[in-house]
Design a protein around this motif. Structure first.
Motif, mmCIF file in Angstrom:
data_model
loop_
_atom_site.group_PDB
_atom_site.id
_atom_site.type_symbol
_atom_site.label_atom_id
_atom_site.label_comp_id
_atom_site.label_asym_id
_atom_site.label_seq_id
_atom_site.Cartn_x
_atom_site.Cartn_y
_atom_site.Cartn_z
ATOM 1 N N SER A 1 0.798 -1.228 0.000
ATOM 2 C CA SER A 1 0.000 0.000 0.000
ATOM 3 C C SER A 1 0.830 1.276 0.000
ATOM 4 O O SER A 1 0.262 2.382 0.017
ATOM 5 C CB SER A 1 -0.947 0.003 1.204
ATOM 6 N N HIS A 2 2.167 1.131 -0.024
ATOM 7 C CA HIS A 2 3.009 2.334 -0.027
ATOM 8 C C HIS A 2 4.404 1.966 -0.522
ATOM 9 O O HIS A 2 5.215 1.393 0.215
ATOM 10 C CB HIS A 2 3.096 2.928 1.382
ATOM 11 N N VAL B 1 3.465 5.738 -4.496
ATOM 12 C CA VAL B 1 3.413 7.127 -4.031
ATOM 13 C C VAL B 1 4.450 7.975 -4.740
ATOM 14 O O VAL B 1 5.381 7.474 -5.354
ATOM 15 C CB VAL B 1 3.614 7.213 -2.506
ATOM 16 N N CYS C 1 -0.616 7.225 -6.423
ATOM 17 C CA CYS C 1 -0.803 8.290 -5.443
ATOM 18 C C CYS C 1 0.147 9.417 -5.831
ATOM 19 O O CYS C 1 1.337 9.159 -6.065
ATOM 20 C CB CYS C 1 -0.446 7.816 -4.035
ATOM 21 N N GLY D 1 -0.461 11.187 -2.092
ATOM 22 C CA GLY D 1 0.559 10.650 -1.209
ATOM 23 C C GLY D 1 1.940 10.613 -1.859
ATOM 24 O O GLY D 1 2.045 10.590 -3.084
ATOM 25 N N GLU D 2 3.068 10.665 -1.164
ATOM 26 C CA GLU D 2 2.767 10.722 0.241
ATOM 27 C C GLU D 2 2.756 12.164 0.703
ATOM 28 O O GLU D 2 3.569 12.976 0.264
ATOM 29 C CB GLU D 2 3.731 9.870 1.066
ATOM 30 N N ASN E 1 -2.597 9.105 1.665
ATOM 31 C CA ASN E 1 -1.531 8.165 2.036
ATOM 32 C C ASN E 1 -0.522 8.983 2.846
ATOM 33 O O ASN E 1 0.285 9.727 2.291
ATOM 34 C CB ASN E 1 -0.905 7.593 0.750
ATOM 35 N N HIS F 1 2.232 10.422 5.700
ATOM 36 C CA HIS F 1 3.534 10.362 6.362
ATOM 37 C C HIS F 1 3.453 11.301 7.565
ATOM 38 O O HIS F 1 3.155 12.484 7.394
ATOM 39 C CB HIS F 1 4.587 10.838 5.348
ATOM 40 N N HIS G 1 0.777 5.550 6.826
ATOM 41 C CA HIS G 1 1.836 4.663 6.341
ATOM 42 C C HIS G 1 2.914 4.474 7.416
ATOM 43 O O HIS G 1 3.281 5.421 8.119
ATOM 44 C CB HIS G 1 2.377 5.221 5.032
ATOM 45 N N SER H 1 -0.912 1.009 8.198
ATOM 46 C CA SER H 1 -0.094 0.109 7.392
ATOM 47 C C SER H 1 1.110 -0.411 8.178
ATOM 48 O O SER H 1 1.834 0.364 8.802
ATOM 49 C CB SER H 1 0.378 0.849 6.136
ATOM 50 N N GLU I 1 2.778 -2.830 3.673
ATOM 51 C CA GLU I 1 3.554 -1.965 2.790
ATOM 52 C C GLU I 1 5.038 -2.309 2.877
ATOM 53 O O GLU I 1 5.495 -2.953 3.826
ATOM 54 C CB GLU I 1 3.378 -0.506 3.175
ATOM 55 N N ASP J 1 7.395 0.468 1.554
ATOM 56 C CA ASP J 1 8.080 1.762 1.459
ATOM 57 C C ASP J 1 9.359 1.628 0.631
ATOM 58 O O ASP J 1 10.272 2.426 0.769
ATOM 59 C CB ASP J 1 8.399 2.342 2.842
#
Length: 237
Positions: free
Chosen positions: A5-6, A28, A51, A83-84, A118, A120, A143, A163, A189, A191
């Motif tokens: 998801s990120h 993102v 995103c 996002g992000e 999304n 941060h 996230h 997440s 996620e 990242d």
């Protein structure tokens, strides 16, 4: 189906991108240029959900007018997520006033265009939560949440998602968060390709992340995978 998801997909090479084909990817961005790259990736890869936005770390590097560029990209493309975006009082506290100015605009956009945020928010979890409530924004994911455990119930009562990062294998706080977040509000996620404690995070680590969460929760991995995928579809509609 596995969900990241990120992730910052535009930073991976073409071979790596092809290796992620069996994973749902929420890609993102960090500024206008990377937002354009993310949108381009969606033309090539059907498993990518874009995103776009301006990262809190970058608000001091770009003109405020770039917010208008992001809004025009939202209007003219199939974009369902910003996002992000967010606030960061841990790594860049010196720009917090500018961060708030940018984030307030993204809150407005999220409400006006019914977009997912999304988010941060290192060391700014509580403030971001209050801003979301004040702005009446409903579609939210935090996230790599490492904030206060006692805030989790407030976030999920609002229907916000949290997440769990692939760093759960080596980060104790992520394990505690995975224990506390209700499954119906949990996402996974990477990242990636962020490097954490010498490990390059990638979407390929999501399967192991699901397994680690399953161990923490005392359930089978399929339960976690199915739950996360359902949450993703519900959030992104």
């Amino acid at each position: 189906m596995l969900v990241d998801s990120h992730t910052h997909l535009y930073e991976f090479n073409s071979d790596e991108l092809r290796s992620f084909s069996e994973i749902v990817l929420v890609s993102v961005a960090e500024d206008v240029e990377s937002s354009m790259l993310v949108l381009k990736l969606t033309e090539e890869f059907s498993n990518v959900n874009p995103c776009i936005g301006i990262h809190p770390w970058n608000v001091n590097k770009v003109p405020f007018s770039d917010v208008n560029v992001i809004e025009n990209l939202v209007k003219n493309n199939d974009v369902r997520c910003l996002g992000e975006v967010g606030l960061d009082l841990k790594f860049v506290p010196d720009t917090i006033d500018k961060q708030r100015r940018f984030f307030n605009e993204f809150l407005r956009m999220a409400r006006e265009y019914d977009l997912v945020l999304n988010i941060h928010s290192p060391n700014a979890w509580g403030e971001v939560f209050e801003m979301l409530i004040k702005a009446d924004v409903n579609r939210v994911m935090f996230h790599w949440y490492t904030g206060p455990l006692d805030l989790i119930s407030d976030l999920t009562e609002q229907g916000y998602y949290i997440s769990i990062n692939a760093a759960i294998k080596i980060q104790e706080k992520s394990r505690k968060v995975a224990e506390a977040v209700p499954l119906r509000f949990m996402l996974t996620e990477s990242d990636g390709p962020y490097e954490y404690r010498g490990i390059k995070l990638t979407p390929l680590m999501i399967k192991d992340t699901v397994n680690e969460i399953a161990k923490v929760r005392g359930v089978d991995a399929e339960t976690i995978e199915d739950s996360v995928y359902f949450n993703y579809t519900k959030l992104f509609k």
